[in-house]
Scaffold this active site. Structure first.
Site, PDB file in Angstrom:
ATOM      1  N   ARG A   1      81.081  13.216 -18.208  1.00 45.84           N
ATOM      2  CA  ARG A   1      80.122  14.130 -18.846  1.00 45.84           C
ATOM      3  C   ARG A   1      80.800  15.448 -19.254  1.00 45.84           C
ATOM      4  NH1 ARG A   1      74.657  11.846 -18.337  1.00 45.84           N
ATOM      5  NH2 ARG A   1      75.354   9.759 -17.914  1.00 45.84           N
TER       6      ARG A   1
ATOM      7  N   SER B   1      69.297  12.996 -17.832  1.00 46.28           N
ATOM      8  CA  SER B   1      69.729  13.518 -16.533  1.00 46.28           C
ATOM      9  C   SER B   1      69.779  15.038 -16.595  1.00 46.28           C
ATOM     10  CB  SER B   1      71.137  13.017 -16.191  1.00 46.28           C
ATOM     11  OG  SER B   1      71.195  11.630 -16.240  1.00 46.28           O
TER      12      SER B   1
ATOM     13  N   GLU C   1      73.080  19.711 -16.169  1.00 46.03           N
ATOM     14  CA  GLU C   1      73.773  19.086 -17.300  1.00 46.03           C
ATOM     15  C   GLU C   1      73.391  19.692 -18.653  1.00 46.03           C
ATOM     16  OE1 GLU C   1      73.636  14.725 -17.680  1.00 46.03           O
ATOM     17  OE2 GLU C   1      75.664  15.022 -18.388  1.00 46.03           O
TER      18      GLU C   1
HETATM   19  N1  EPU Z   1      68.494   6.631  -7.107  1.00 42.85           N
HETATM   20  C1  EPU Z   1      67.500   6.940  -6.205  1.00 42.85           C
HETATM   21  N2  EPU Z   1      66.403   7.596  -6.648  1.00 42.85           N
HETATM   22  C2  EPU Z   1      66.259   7.976  -7.945  1.00 42.85           C
HETATM   23  C3  EPU Z   1      67.265   7.688  -8.869  1.00 42.85           C
HETATM   24  C4  EPU Z   1      68.407   7.011  -8.432  1.00 42.85           C
HETATM   25  O1  EPU Z   1      67.608   6.616  -5.027  1.00 42.85           O
HETATM   26  O2  EPU Z   1      65.218   8.561  -8.259  1.00 42.85           O
HETATM   27  C5  EPU Z   1      69.665   5.871  -6.656  1.00 42.85           C
HETATM   28  C6  EPU Z   1      69.635   4.455  -7.207  1.00 42.85           C
HETATM   29  O3  EPU Z   1      68.908   3.584  -6.394  1.00 42.85           O
HETATM   30  C7  EPU Z   1      71.105   4.095  -7.215  1.00 42.85           C
HETATM   31  C8  EPU Z   1      71.777   5.412  -7.520  1.00 42.85           C
HETATM   32  O4  EPU Z   1      70.845   6.429  -7.177  1.00 42.85           O
HETATM   33  O5  EPU Z   1      71.530   3.660  -5.961  1.00 42.85           O
HETATM   34  C9  EPU Z   1      72.201   5.545  -8.966  1.00 42.85           C
HETATM   35  O6  EPU Z   1      71.070   5.411  -9.818  1.00 42.85           O
HETATM   36  P1  EPU Z   1      71.168   4.887 -11.324  1.00 42.85           P
HETATM   37  O7  EPU Z   1      71.945   3.625 -11.368  1.00 42.85           O
HETATM   38  O8  EPU Z   1      69.802   4.883 -11.881  1.00 42.85           O
HETATM   39  O9  EPU Z   1      72.069   5.910 -12.087  1.00 42.85           O
HETATM   40  P2  EPU Z   1      72.272   7.480 -11.936  1.00 42.85           P
HETATM   41  O10 EPU Z   1      73.579   7.719 -11.269  1.00 42.85           O
HETATM   42  O11 EPU Z   1      71.068   8.103 -11.346  1.00 42.85           O
HETATM   43  C10 EPU Z   1      73.618   7.687 -14.156  1.00 42.85           C
HETATM   44  C11 EPU Z   1      73.565   8.506 -15.423  1.00 42.85           C
HETATM   45  C12 EPU Z   1      72.437   8.019 -16.317  1.00 42.85           C
HETATM   46  C13 EPU Z   1      72.698   6.561 -16.658  1.00 42.85           C
HETATM   47  C14 EPU Z   1      72.780   5.745 -15.339  1.00 42.85           C
HETATM   48  C15 EPU Z   1      73.152   4.313 -15.551  1.00 42.85           C
HETATM   49  C16 EPU Z   1      74.391  10.662 -14.683  1.00 42.85           C
HETATM   50  C17 EPU Z   1      74.085  12.099 -14.436  1.00 42.85           C
HETATM   51  N3  EPU Z   1      73.373   9.908 -15.096  1.00 42.85           N
HETATM   52  O12 EPU Z   1      72.395   7.931 -13.479  1.00 42.85           O
HETATM   53  O13 EPU Z   1      72.455   8.774 -17.515  1.00 42.85           O
HETATM   54  O14 EPU Z   1      71.676   6.023 -17.489  1.00 42.85           O
HETATM   55  O15 EPU Z   1      73.802   6.320 -14.489  1.00 42.85           O
HETATM   56  O16 EPU Z   1      74.494   4.193 -15.848  1.00 42.85           O
HETATM   57  O17 EPU Z   1      75.548  10.259 -14.542  1.00 42.85           O
HETATM   58  C18 EPU Z   1      71.488  10.404 -18.962  1.00 42.85           C
HETATM   59  O18 EPU Z   1      72.603  10.755 -19.228  1.00 42.85           O
HETATM   60  O19 EPU Z   1      70.502  11.000 -19.436  1.00 42.85           O
HETATM   61  C19 EPU Z   1      71.281   9.296 -18.042  1.00 42.85           C
HETATM   62  C20 EPU Z   1      70.079   8.868 -17.740  1.00 42.85           C
END
Ligand code: EPU
Length: 337
Positions: free
Chosen positions: A166, A237, A332
């Site tokens: 990012r 995010s 972000e």
């Molecule tokens: N999780 C929770 N609660 C929540 C959200 C997530 O417990 O409310 C846990 C999930 O269960 C999982 C972990 O956190 O174990 C990661 O969650 P997820 O796979 O949904 O991805 P993320 O790390 O929360 C990142 C990106 C997203 C992207 C997803 C999928 C960042 C800041 N965000 O989110 O990007 O879609 O991975 O690759 O790195 C965006 O840029 O707007 C965005 C949504």
């Protein structure tokens, strides 16, 4: 060429967070050739310029003391690079998701996992958009810019862009480069990237996965978890996933054995959404804004919010996560001004 300048233009629908905001001076930029004129106009007023793409990564204040220039440069130019790749030069103002769909329809691959990300093509390199195991950096060949510091058009190779999680040179030197076009090196043969576990689950036991199948699965996962900014204003995010040292991670994992963590060049990357949810904030509503009920790292505007509302909520979230886990969350979307 003379500029079509408008005054006191409402920007509420020009930022996906839907924050109430007004531009004193507003110009639509449809051709890169206009950019030096916009710069000269802003200089004549002794004002900076805010170059606006899809407005999907910004936190705007009520009044924008700048010349706001909305980048609407269109066009897609395709040429074959070699037997296996094509080079596609795309105008910064093209819609990102439409471009991803178009590329698949042309038999050009590599962007499927990045379907449905809000914003424009020109915004993609700025924060090195990434989702479901893929970052756009790996498909970018060249970023074409107007360099406001040197006062000339120029271009940057992918390595010049210094892409990180990012992050990019465009984020580190805000206001210097105006991105006019991006060229992508896309594959003519499809090879699915199923490194993100929930995607691998969708296709478990299925032998042949097409690019369209993958594109559809990514859209389905996003639609299930993430609010569509057209229906519920948000900037995706709101926080980056925080990087912590290995000892800090070890300390946390003793108390929270199921804490999600990913390998990082140094230490571990934690999931901001998980931290916020564990802090009990998922679904919290505070005035016109809230923490999304399905994905806690997304802050939403239920209607009528201003920058003050969203920043108060962001502070609360950061404070709770710091108090509970001793982890600092980094915002972000970029505040302006
Ligand atoms: N999780 C929770 N609660 C929540 C959200 C997530 O417990 O409310 C846990 C999930 O269960 C999982 C972990 O956190 O174990 C990661 O969650 P997820 O796979 O949904 O991805 P993320 O790390 O929360 C990142 C990106 C997203 C992207 C997803 C999928 C960042 C800041 N965000 O989110 O990007 O879609 O991975 O690759 O790195 C965006 O840029 O707007 C965005 C949504």
């Amino acid at each position: 060429m003379s500029l079509d300048i408008r005054h006191n233009v409402d920007l509420t629908s020009s930022n996906t967070l839907g924050l109430q905001s007004k531009a004193r001076h507003f110009i639509e930029v449809r051709s890169a050739d206009t950019i030096p004129e916009v710069v000269a106009y802003a200089k004549s007023l002794d004002l900076p310029t805010l170059w606006l793409g899809g407005g999907s990564n910004l936190v705007l204040s009520n009044e924008i003391p700048a010349v706001v220039a909305k980048l609407l440069i269109a066009g897609v130019d395709q040429r074959e690079l070699d037997l296996h790749h094509s080079l596609i030069k795309v105008g910064a103002g093209e819609n990102w998701h439409d471009f991803v769909r178009w590329s698949i329809q042309q038999g050009l691959f590599g962007l499927e996992n990045l379907a449905l990300i809000p914003g424009t093509v020109g915004a993609a390199p700025v924060q090195n958009i990434g989702a479901y195991g893929v970052e756009v950096a790996r498909s970018i060949e060249t970023v074409y810019v107007y360099d406001t510091q040197l006062g000339c058009f120029s271009h940057l190779s992918a390595s010049d862009c210094e892409f990180g999680y990012r992050d990019s040179v465009f984020k580190r030197q805000p206001g210097r480069y105006v991105i006019t076009h991006v060229s992508f090196r896309l594959d003519r043969a499809f090879s699915p990237n199923l490194s993100y576990a929930p995607l691998a689950d969708v296709f478990a036991g299925i032998e042949s996965v097409s690019a369209f199948d993958l594109f559809t699965a990514v859209c389905d996962i996003r639609n299930a978890k993430l609010p569509n900014p057209k229906e519920l204003a948000n900037a995706g995010s709101f926080f980056k996933n925080p990087l912590v040292s290995e000892p800090k991670y070890q300390q946390l994992s003793v108390i929270y054995p199921d804490i999600p963590a990913y390998p990082a060049p140094t230490g571990r990357k934690l999931a901001a959404g998980w931290l916020i949810e564990q802090a009990g904030l998922k679904g919290l509503v505070q005035g016109p804004v809230g923490v999304h009920r399905n994905q806690a790292l997304v802050l939403v505007n239920y209607g009528g919010a201003s920058r003050t509302d969203i920043e108060a909520l962001a502070q609360l979230v950061k404070g709770e996560v710091m108090q509970r886990f001793g982890v600092e969350l980094e915002q972000e979307p970029i505040p302006y001004p």
